[in-house]
Structure formats: structure tokens, C-alpha cells
Design a protein around this motif. Sequence first.
Motif, PDB file in Angstrom:
ATOM      1  N   GLN A 166       3.062  -6.944  -0.594  1.00 47.28           N
ATOM      2  CA  GLN A 166       1.866  -6.115  -0.696  1.00 47.28           C
ATOM      3  C   GLN A 166       2.169  -4.681  -0.263  1.00 47.28           C
ATOM      4  OE1 GLN A 166      -1.233  -8.006   1.585  1.00 47.28           O
ATOM      5  NE2 GLN A 166      -1.724  -9.414  -0.078  1.00 47.28           N
ATOM      6  N   PRO A 167       1.417  -3.742  -0.775  1.00 39.17           N
ATOM      7  CA  PRO A 167       1.587  -2.360  -0.309  1.00 39.17           C
ATOM      8  C   PRO A 167       1.493  -2.265   1.204  1.00 39.17           C
ATOM      9  CG  PRO A 167       0.160  -2.416  -2.216  1.00 39.17           C
ATOM     10  CD  PRO A 167       0.399  -3.849  -1.829  1.00 39.17           C
ATOM     11  N   GLY A 202       3.866  -3.326   3.114  1.00 36.28           N
ATOM     12  CA  GLY A 202       4.745  -4.346   3.651  1.00 36.28           C
ATOM     13  C   GLY A 202       6.196  -3.907   3.727  1.00 36.28           C
ATOM     14  N   LYS A 242       5.392   1.009  -1.296  1.00 32.16           N
ATOM     15  CA  LYS A 242       4.342   1.513  -2.182  1.00 32.16           C
ATOM     16  C   LYS A 242       4.516   0.901  -3.572  1.00 32.16           C
ATOM     17  CE  LYS A 242       4.598   6.017   0.130  1.00 32.16           C
ATOM     18  NZ  LYS A 242       4.804   7.473  -0.075  1.00 32.16           N
ATOM     19  N   PRO A 243       3.461   0.854  -4.358  1.00 36.22           N
ATOM     20  CA  PRO A 243       3.608   0.327  -5.730  1.00 36.22           C
ATOM     21  C   PRO A 243       4.683   1.049  -6.532  1.00 36.22           C
ATOM     22  CG  PRO A 243       1.292   0.461  -5.146  1.00 36.22           C
ATOM     23  CD  PRO A 243       2.049   1.116  -4.018  1.00 36.22           C
ATOM     24  N   VAL A 260       5.947  -4.406  -5.673  1.00 30.90           N
ATOM     25  CA  VAL A 260       4.967  -4.058  -4.645  1.00 30.90           C
ATOM     26  C   VAL A 260       3.602  -4.032  -5.314  1.00 30.90           C
ATOM     27  CG1 VAL A 260       4.302  -2.437  -2.847  1.00 30.90           C
ATOM     28  CG2 VAL A 260       6.720  -2.673  -3.503  1.00 30.90           C
ATOM     29  N   SER A 261       2.786  -5.012  -4.965  1.00 27.50           N
ATOM     30  CA  SER A 261       1.492  -5.147  -5.621  1.00 27.50           C
ATOM     31  C   SER A 261       0.546  -5.968  -4.753  1.00 27.50           C
ATOM     32  CB  SER A 261       1.660  -5.825  -6.983  1.00 27.50           C
ATOM     33  OG  SER A 261       0.407  -6.073  -7.580  1.00 27.50           O
ATOM     34  N   SER A 262      -0.733  -5.640  -4.848  1.00 23.75           N
ATOM     35  CA  SER A 262      -1.735  -6.427  -4.134  1.00 23.75           C
ATOM     36  C   SER A 262      -2.295  -7.525  -5.035  1.00 23.75           C
ATOM     37  CB  SER A 262      -2.856  -5.517  -3.629  1.00 23.75           C
ATOM     38  OG  SER A 262      -3.410  -4.770  -4.705  1.00 23.75           O
TER      39      SER A 262
END
Length: 126
Positions: A13-14, A16, A87-88, A124-126
Motif C-alpha cells: 500500500q502507499p 508502505g 508511492k504509486p 504500490v496500490s491501495s
Amino acid sequence: QVQLVESGGGLVQPGGSLRLSCAASGRTFSSSTMGWFRQAPGKEREFVAGISWSGGATSHADSVKGRFTISRDNAKNTVYLQMNTLKPEDTAVYYCAAKSSRVWSGVRTPTWYDYWGQGTQVTVSS
């Protein structure tokens, strides 16, 4: 001949963290300049970080400075990339690269390196 095997990628997740590892075979690792690069879909491969043969010198891309840290353990023939506050836009395939030389001058240039790993995906993603 040097073989490089990356590991440690995955989905996070962003905000992380992940730590990538690159295990190298061969006797020349301790005399090699090492680098991490990344490539996102539709984009060119870009420099992330580099480290000298002794670990005494490092270089990080401006986009990751303060968030990512490259290090190495010559006793284990391994180079690491600690990635924090992800970050994404950090999403990419991450590659490890080796230059069989103590020279430092081309550390940010992909074509300067002699050997490459197969890459590890970081998402990187929620």
C-alpha cells in the motif's frame, strides 16, 4: 560470468515499505559496482540507486532520495534496496545490475553495466 537474482518485490500500500535483495554468483562481486534500475510499462529503464564496490560511495535518483537506501554485504554477495514511504509512481519492475569493475563514472547509465537480473515486480496500490 555473473548471475543476479532479485527477490523481495510484491504488492504494498502507499506509504508502505519493501526491501529488495539481489544475490550475485561469481567471485567478482566484491569488486563490482552495483546498481538498481526500474522500468514502468511504456517507459524507459531508469536509474534508482548505485553503490561502489566497497559500499563507501552511493548515489540515489532525486525521485527516491530520502526514501530509498542502497546497501551491500560483500560477505553474502548481496546488494539491497530498502524502499520506504512507497508511492504509486514507484510501481515498476526493479532490476539489479553489476559492472565488473571498481569504476564509478557510469553508475547512472544502464548501458554501462555488464550483467542484469531478471527483475522483480513492485506494485504500490491501495
